[in-house]
Design an enzyme around this catalytic site. Sequence first.
Site, short mmCIF file in Angstrom:
data_model
loop_
_atom_site.label_atom_id
_atom_site.label_comp_id
_atom_site.label_asym_id
_atom_site.label_seq_id
_atom_site.Cartn_x
_atom_site.Cartn_y
_atom_site.Cartn_z
N PHE A 184 45.31 42.89 37.67
CA PHE A 184 45.43 44.34 37.58
C PHE A 184 44.08 45.04 37.48
CE2 PHE A 184 45.30 43.24 33.01
CZ PHE A 184 44.39 44.17 32.53
N LYS A 204 50.09 38.92 46.80
CA LYS A 204 50.96 39.28 45.68
C LYS A 204 50.08 39.98 44.65
CE LYS A 204 52.30 38.73 41.99
NZ LYS A 204 52.35 39.72 40.85
N GLU A 244 51.73 43.67 39.49
CA GLU A 244 52.82 44.63 39.47
C GLU A 244 52.49 45.87 38.63
OE1 GLU A 244 53.51 41.73 36.07
OE2 GLU A 244 52.71 41.72 38.11
N SER A 271 44.08 35.30 34.11
CA SER A 271 43.82 34.68 32.81
C SER A 271 43.81 33.17 32.92
CB SER A 271 44.88 35.12 31.80
OG SER A 271 46.15 34.57 32.14
N CYS A 312 36.49 40.58 33.91
CA CYS A 312 36.16 39.21 33.50
C CYS A 312 34.66 39.00 33.35
CB CYS A 312 36.74 38.20 34.49
SG CYS A 312 35.99 38.27 36.13
N GLU A 338 39.97 35.72 24.43
CA GLU A 338 39.57 36.72 25.41
C GLU A 338 40.32 38.02 25.09
OE1 GLU A 338 39.04 37.28 30.24
OE2 GLU A 338 40.71 36.07 29.49
#
Length: 509
Positions: free
Chosen positions: A163, A187, A190, A240, A295, A394
Site C-alpha cells: 500500500f 495484484k 486493496e 512485510s 521500508c 517494524e
Amino acid sequence: MTEVLEAQTERGSDVKRISHWIGGRSVAGESGRSGPVFNPATGQQSGAVDFASVEEVDSAVKAAREAFPGWRSTSLSKRSDLLFRMRETFHSHREDFARILTAEHGKVLSDALGEVARGLEVIEYACGLPTLLKGEYSEQVSTGIDVYSIRQPVGVVAGITPFNFPAMVPMWMFAPAIACGNTFVLKPSEKDPSASLLIAELLKEVGIPDGVFNVVHGDKVSVDALLDHQDVDAISFVGSTPVAKYIYERGTKAGKRVQALAGAKNHMIVLPDADVGQAADAAVSAGYGSAGERCMAVSVVVAVGEVADSLVRAIQERIPNVKVGNGLDEGVEMGPLITREHRDRVASFIDRGSEAGATVVADGRENAPDGDGFFLNPSLLDNVKPDMDVYLEEIFGPVLGVVRVDSYDEALRLVNENSYGNGTAIFTRDGGVARQFQFDVQAGMVGVNVPIPVPVAYYSFGGWKDSLFGSSHIYGPEGISFYTRGKVVTSRWPDPATSKVDLGFPQTR
C-alpha cells in the site's frame, strides 16, 4: 484518463466501485466480495474494491498467457518504442497519479509526485532493453564451432505490491518484466488500488497489446490463486516479512521463480564528529516522511557517545515545525496513516516504549489534526534499548527511536545483529570510518551522509537477512536477470562430407 473511473459503478452517492482490468478492459467483479477504500485524511470511505475469486484470477492469468506468444515475438525495437511512449505518457499524467495517491494513501502531494518520478526512472531504464538484453558471442571456440548466449522471457509474471507505494512499486516490476517480453498480472494493495487502473488505462493508450498487463484486486484468496496457478511462472512481491516468507515458500513450492522483498528496521548511525544539524534534518526527513510508511524509513537513530544529547535536542526542536494535515493542503509536509487500525497500532508503541523504560520526548498523539482522519504527529523516543518492542518490531509509522551507545563498534554490532538488513546509514566527516562501515555492515543498501539510500534505477534495490527472501533484488540488472532466463547456443555449420559418428566427450581443443 477518466474513462476507467467513470466506468466504475457507484455504490452509494460518493463511493466508487473499483473493478479488475483483464484482457485490455475493465471487468466488474462477480465474487460478491469487496473491501472498503478510505480517504485517510477524512476517514471517509471513498471506494469499494472488488475482491477476485479464484476463477477471476484464472481469467487474468489466461489473458496474460494468451498474450505472451505475440508479445514475446514483438521485436526489441518495437518494445523499446512502446516503452519510450509509456514514459512520456506517464510523465504527462504524473499529477493525476499524485492526486490518486494522496486521496487513497494520504501522502502529501509533493511526496506522491516524488513517488511517480522514482517509478519513471525504472521505466526509463527499461527503455534501454536492446542493450540490457544483449548476450555474448565467442567465435571459433573449437574448429568451426561458435558459442553465444541469449536471454529470453520467463512467461507470465505476477506482481503483488504494497500500500505504501501504489504507483512506484508496480512500475518497478511491470516495466522491466514486460520490456523483457513477459506478460504481467498485478495484484495491488486493496487499501489504495486506483493507481493500478490508471496504469492499465494508460498502457492501453500507449499501445501495449491487450492481455500484456492485467489487474486483479483482492485479499489472500487472489494471492494464493496466483501462487498456486500453474500458468504463473514468476512472482514479484514487496511487503512485510511474515507475508514475504509465506509468498516465497508457497511460490517456490509450486515451482515458481520468486523474489520477495520484506520488512526493515533501518538504523542511522551518528558519530560524534558529524554535523548535528545535518544529522537532525536527515533523521526528521527520513523518519517522518510519508508518515514513516516506507521500508527505507529511518526508524532507529544510533547516537554514538557525546553526540546523543545535542542530537536528540536538535531533532526535538525540529518536530513542531513538521506540518501535519491533508496532503492536498498547501504547506503540509506529512499526511495521515493508511487506516485507522494501523494508526492505532503505531500509536500503541509510544506507551509500550514508555512502559519498557524509554523516554517519550515527543508524543504524536498530542495536538494531532482534528477530525476523523488517521493522523499521528511525529513521535520521538529516547533511551530505547535493543530488547524493547519499539526496537525489535517494524513499526511502519512516524515513531523514531534513539539508541545511545558508547562506540562505533557497538553501533556496528547493533546493526549487524538485527534480524533485518534492508538499509542503513552513517553520518560522519571521517572518510576512513565511512569506508570501513560500508565494508563491515550487513545490509543491502548503505548511505554515507545519505539517510534513505534508495539506489538509482540502473542499480538494484533490496536488502539482506530477513529483508529479502530469495536471491534477487528488484529492478536494475538483477531485475532484468530475474525476468529472463539464460540460454547458451553452441553452433556449427560443417561440410556434410566431414560428418562422422563420435561417441567421445565433446572436445574444445
